[in-house]
Design a protein around this motif. Structure first.
Motif, PDB file in Angstrom:
ATOM      1  N   PRO A  20      74.243 -11.858  44.976  1.00  0.00           N
ATOM      2  CA  PRO A  20      72.788 -11.676  45.128  1.00  0.00           C
ATOM      3  C   PRO A  20      72.375 -10.214  45.134  1.00  0.00           C
ATOM      4  O   PRO A  20      71.316  -9.860  44.595  1.00  0.00           O
ATOM      5  CB  PRO A  20      72.485 -12.337  46.477  1.00  0.00           C
ATOM      6  CG  PRO A  20      73.622 -13.265  46.729  1.00  0.00           C
ATOM      7  CD  PRO A  20      74.812 -12.598  46.113  1.00  0.00           C
ATOM      8  N   GLY A  21      73.234  -9.354  45.728  1.00  0.00           N
ATOM      9  CA  GLY A  21      72.886  -7.937  45.774  1.00  0.00           C
ATOM     10  C   GLY A  21      72.843  -7.316  44.389  1.00  0.00           C
ATOM     11  O   GLY A  21      71.911  -6.570  44.055  1.00  0.00           O
ATOM     12  N   LEU A  22      73.841  -7.631  43.560  1.00  0.00           N
ATOM     13  CA  LEU A  22      73.826  -7.124  42.189  1.00  0.00           C
ATOM     14  C   LEU A  22      72.659  -7.714  41.404  1.00  0.00           C
ATOM     15  O   LEU A  22      72.028  -7.016  40.599  1.00  0.00           O
ATOM     16  CB  LEU A  22      75.148  -7.475  41.492  1.00  0.00           C
ATOM     17  CG  LEU A  22      76.375  -6.664  41.917  1.00  0.00           C
ATOM     18  CD1 LEU A  22      77.633  -7.215  41.252  1.00  0.00           C
ATOM     19  CD2 LEU A  22      76.200  -5.189  41.570  1.00  0.00           C
ATOM     20  N   GLY A  23      72.363  -8.987  41.649  1.00  0.00           N
ATOM     21  CA  GLY A  23      71.222  -9.600  40.968  1.00  0.00           C
ATOM     22  C   GLY A  23      69.922  -8.913  41.315  1.00  0.00           C
ATOM     23  O   GLY A  23      69.061  -8.709  40.440  1.00  0.00           O
ATOM     24  N   TRP A  24      69.766  -8.532  42.586  1.00  0.00           N
ATOM     25  CA  TRP A  24      68.535  -7.852  43.009  1.00  0.00           C
ATOM     26  C   TRP A  24      68.454  -6.449  42.403  1.00  0.00           C
ATOM     27  O   TRP A  24      67.397  -6.022  41.937  1.00  0.00           O
ATOM     28  CB  TRP A  24      68.506  -7.762  44.527  1.00  0.00           C
ATOM     29  CG  TRP A  24      67.326  -6.994  45.047  1.00  0.00           C
ATOM     30  CD1 TRP A  24      66.035  -7.424  45.150  1.00  0.00           C
ATOM     31  CD2 TRP A  24      67.337  -5.643  45.521  1.00  0.00           C
ATOM     32  NE1 TRP A  24      65.231  -6.432  45.658  1.00  0.00           N
ATOM     33  CE2 TRP A  24      66.011  -5.323  45.896  1.00  0.00           C
ATOM     34  CE3 TRP A  24      68.327  -4.686  45.677  1.00  0.00           C
ATOM     35  CZ2 TRP A  24      65.665  -4.082  46.411  1.00  0.00           C
ATOM     36  CZ3 TRP A  24      67.986  -3.445  46.190  1.00  0.00           C
ATOM     37  CH2 TRP A  24      66.666  -3.157  46.548  1.00  0.00           C
ATOM     38  N   LEU A  25      69.593  -5.736  42.396  1.00  0.00           N
ATOM     39  CA  LEU A  25      69.591  -4.383  41.834  1.00  0.00           C
ATOM     40  C   LEU A  25      69.296  -4.381  40.339  1.00  0.00           C
ATOM     41  O   LEU A  25      68.760  -3.403  39.806  1.00  0.00           O
ATOM     42  CB  LEU A  25      70.948  -3.710  42.086  1.00  0.00           C
ATOM     43  CG  LEU A  25      71.251  -3.328  43.542  1.00  0.00           C
ATOM     44  CD1 LEU A  25      72.688  -2.852  43.669  1.00  0.00           C
ATOM     45  CD2 LEU A  25      70.291  -2.246  44.037  1.00  0.00           C
ATOM     46  N   LEU A  26      69.667  -5.481  39.659  1.00  0.00           N
ATOM     47  CA  LEU A  26      69.471  -5.548  38.212  1.00  0.00           C
ATOM     48  C   LEU A  26      68.208  -6.295  37.823  1.00  0.00           C
ATOM     49  O   LEU A  26      67.949  -6.485  36.629  1.00  0.00           O
ATOM     50  CB  LEU A  26      70.682  -6.239  37.571  1.00  0.00           C
ATOM     51  CG  LEU A  26      72.017  -5.519  37.724  1.00  0.00           C
ATOM     52  CD1 LEU A  26      73.159  -6.413  37.272  1.00  0.00           C
ATOM     53  CD2 LEU A  26      72.024  -4.229  36.926  1.00  0.00           C
ATOM     54  N   ALA A  27      67.434  -6.728  38.792  1.00  0.00           N
ATOM     55  CA  ALA A  27      66.236  -7.515  38.492  1.00  0.00           C
ATOM     56  C   ALA A  27      65.242  -6.684  37.683  1.00  0.00           C
ATOM     57  O   ALA A  27      64.948  -5.527  38.039  1.00  0.00           O
ATOM     58  CB  ALA A  27      65.582  -7.994  39.786  1.00  0.00           C
ATOM     59  N   PRO A  28      64.722  -7.242  36.587  1.00  0.00           N
ATOM     60  CA  PRO A  28      63.786  -6.478  35.739  1.00  0.00           C
ATOM     61  C   PRO A  28      62.476  -6.158  36.451  1.00  0.00           C
ATOM     62  O   PRO A  28      61.800  -5.194  36.095  1.00  0.00           O
ATOM     63  CB  PRO A  28      63.563  -7.389  34.535  1.00  0.00           C
ATOM     64  CG  PRO A  28      63.939  -8.757  35.011  1.00  0.00           C
ATOM     65  CD  PRO A  28      64.999  -8.569  36.029  1.00  0.00           C
TER      66      PRO A  28
END
Length: 450
Positions: A242-250
């Protein structure tokens, strides 16, 4: 002569500098020889319509005592002296970490979605039968093991490990073969990929259990290792992904760009590999789990070139792994008993995989030809088998002779896949331009590690 530690710092450095310079030069020469051999053997393999990585593996074995060591002048020892081998071991482990990260990153559970009864039956059968046969073979051959070199007095560890090693199907090399033969849109190609994906998942889980059993000194330590492993999985699934997903969120104002993503993935793979090594599992498990936890859709949308760069780094270092493996393989020391072991291993491995896959396929509605092709494809072991064998060798659950026999099995079962498919009337076509030979050392690239 005074003790080295009693000398001033400058004097100690003056004494150590020539040895350090000599070691650095020897490592560079050794690496140059390894990469040159990998390139040449990889190109020969491609000419022979084999994956380039199979040529690199053969080249690594050839640099060891099995071929180069037979020539006058002790060339293997001269090229890879004892002081150089720890550096090669370190480079090989780095290559494995990046390779296993890529395997985890490319691992797609979508292959299993809607797989159904046939995939489940074929997968379980072609894992269970080789496992059982490998277990029995280990118990039968255990008296022939060099037990003085094993890290355990129990037969359980070697038997379980040999069962797992017999059960593996190399999903990456299978994907490569299917792509080269334009079978990835064929129902049979999709079926074999789904079966291999499920088998790989089962085999890695089983290997983790075997490592836990061998490393554990008591039932409490097994439970502790299981708890630590579960915590690592929970952190990866509940925090890292989830942390990587949040950091990469457009929708974020400043999402991470390529260099940041590259650094994050490399650091994450190394740290997770270190964690799994510290808790008692091998480094490969941490790298694989971290790769599987990375949100691939976000990475591919923002910086799809980053995983390819990490993959190429791993492929560049893998020839060092092949050479380290080759240095531990001594085919000249097998003797007549060793040749019997090699034959027994080959027959057991091929019979278990082929019969397990083909029989289950026939019972679930496949034609005779489909069952035959499926059995041939799932018998390929490739690089994945070498990774598992090195884990067992480091754990001390197989001796050098069995290790050598299993390496021969991994090579033969993979090299025979193409010719057997030809005999089964699966026409070999030229690989499309987008899928060149898989090998960094051969000067080519691919999104599918082998």
């Amino acid at each position: 002569m005074p003790a080295l530690t009693a000398l001033p710092y400058e004097s100690r450095m003056a004494i150590a500098a020539p040895n350090e310079a000599a070691t650095t030069g020897e490592v560079l020469v050794a690496l140059a020889a390894i990469l040159c051999t990998a390139f040449v053997c990889g190109r020969i393999a491609v000419r022979l319509r084999q994956p380039a990585v199979m040529g690199e593996i053969v080249g690594g074995v050839a640099l060891g005592p099995s071929l180069l060591g037979l020539l006058p002048g002790h060339l293997t020892t001269a090229l890879f002296p004892p002081e150089v081998q720890p550096y090669l071991q370190l480079l090989s482990q780095l290559g494995l970490v990046f390779f296993m990260f890529t395997v985890g990153y490319r691992f797609d559970l979508g292959h299993l979605r809607g797989a159904g009864r046939r995939v489940t039956a074929v997968s379980l059968s072609s894992v269970a039968l080789p496992f059982a046969l490998g277990l029995g073979l280990a118990l039968l051959l255990y008296p022939r093991f060099g037990t003085a070199r094993l890290a355990t007095d129990s037969r359980l560890g070697p038997a379980l490990f040999l069962g797992v090693a017999m059960s593996i199907t190399a999903f990456p090399v299978l994907a490569r073969i299917i792509a080269e033969r334009r079978m990835h849109h064929d129902p049979l190609g999709s079926l074999s990929l789904a079966c291999a994906a499920l088998q790989d998942f089962l085999a890695w889980c089983a290997l983790a259990v075997v490592v836990a059993v061998v490393q554990a000194r008591s039932p409490w330590s097994i439970g502790l290792l299981a708890l630590h492993s579960a915590l690592v999985l929970l952190v990866l699934a509940g925090v890292v992904r989830p942390g990587l997903g949040w950091l990469l969120a457009p929708e974020r104002g400043r999402p991470l760009d390529g260099p940041w993503i590259h650094a994050a993935l490399v650091i994450g793979a190394l740290l997770t590999a270190w964690v799994t090594d510290r808790i008692g599992l091998d480094t490969i498990f941490g790298a694989f789990m971290f790769g599987a936890a990375v949100p691939r859709d976000r990475i591919d949308a923002v910086a799809p070139e980053v995983p390819d760069r990490i993959e190429q780094t791993g492929l560049l270092l893998l020839p060092a792994f092949f050479t380290v493996t080759g240095l531990a393989v001594d085919l000249t020391g097998l003797g007549s008993r060793g040749l019997v072991i090699v034959a027994a291993v080959l027959v057991t491995a091929c019979a278990g995989k082929f019969v397990g896959a083909a029989l289950a396929a026939r019972l679930t509605g496949s034609t005779r030809r489909e069952a035959t092709v499926l059995g041939i494809l799932l018998n390929a072991r490739g690089l994945t088998e070498l990774v598992i064998l090195n884990v067992g060798h480091r754990l001390g659950v197989i001796d050098t002779r069995m290790f050598s026999a299993m390496v021969v099995m991994a090579l033969v079962t993979t090299l025979m896949t193409g010719p057997l498919l030809e005999r089964a009337n699966v026409t070999l076509t030229e690989a499309p331009p987008a899928l060149p030979a898989t090998s960094a050392a051969s000067g080519t690239a691919s999104r599918t590690p082998v």
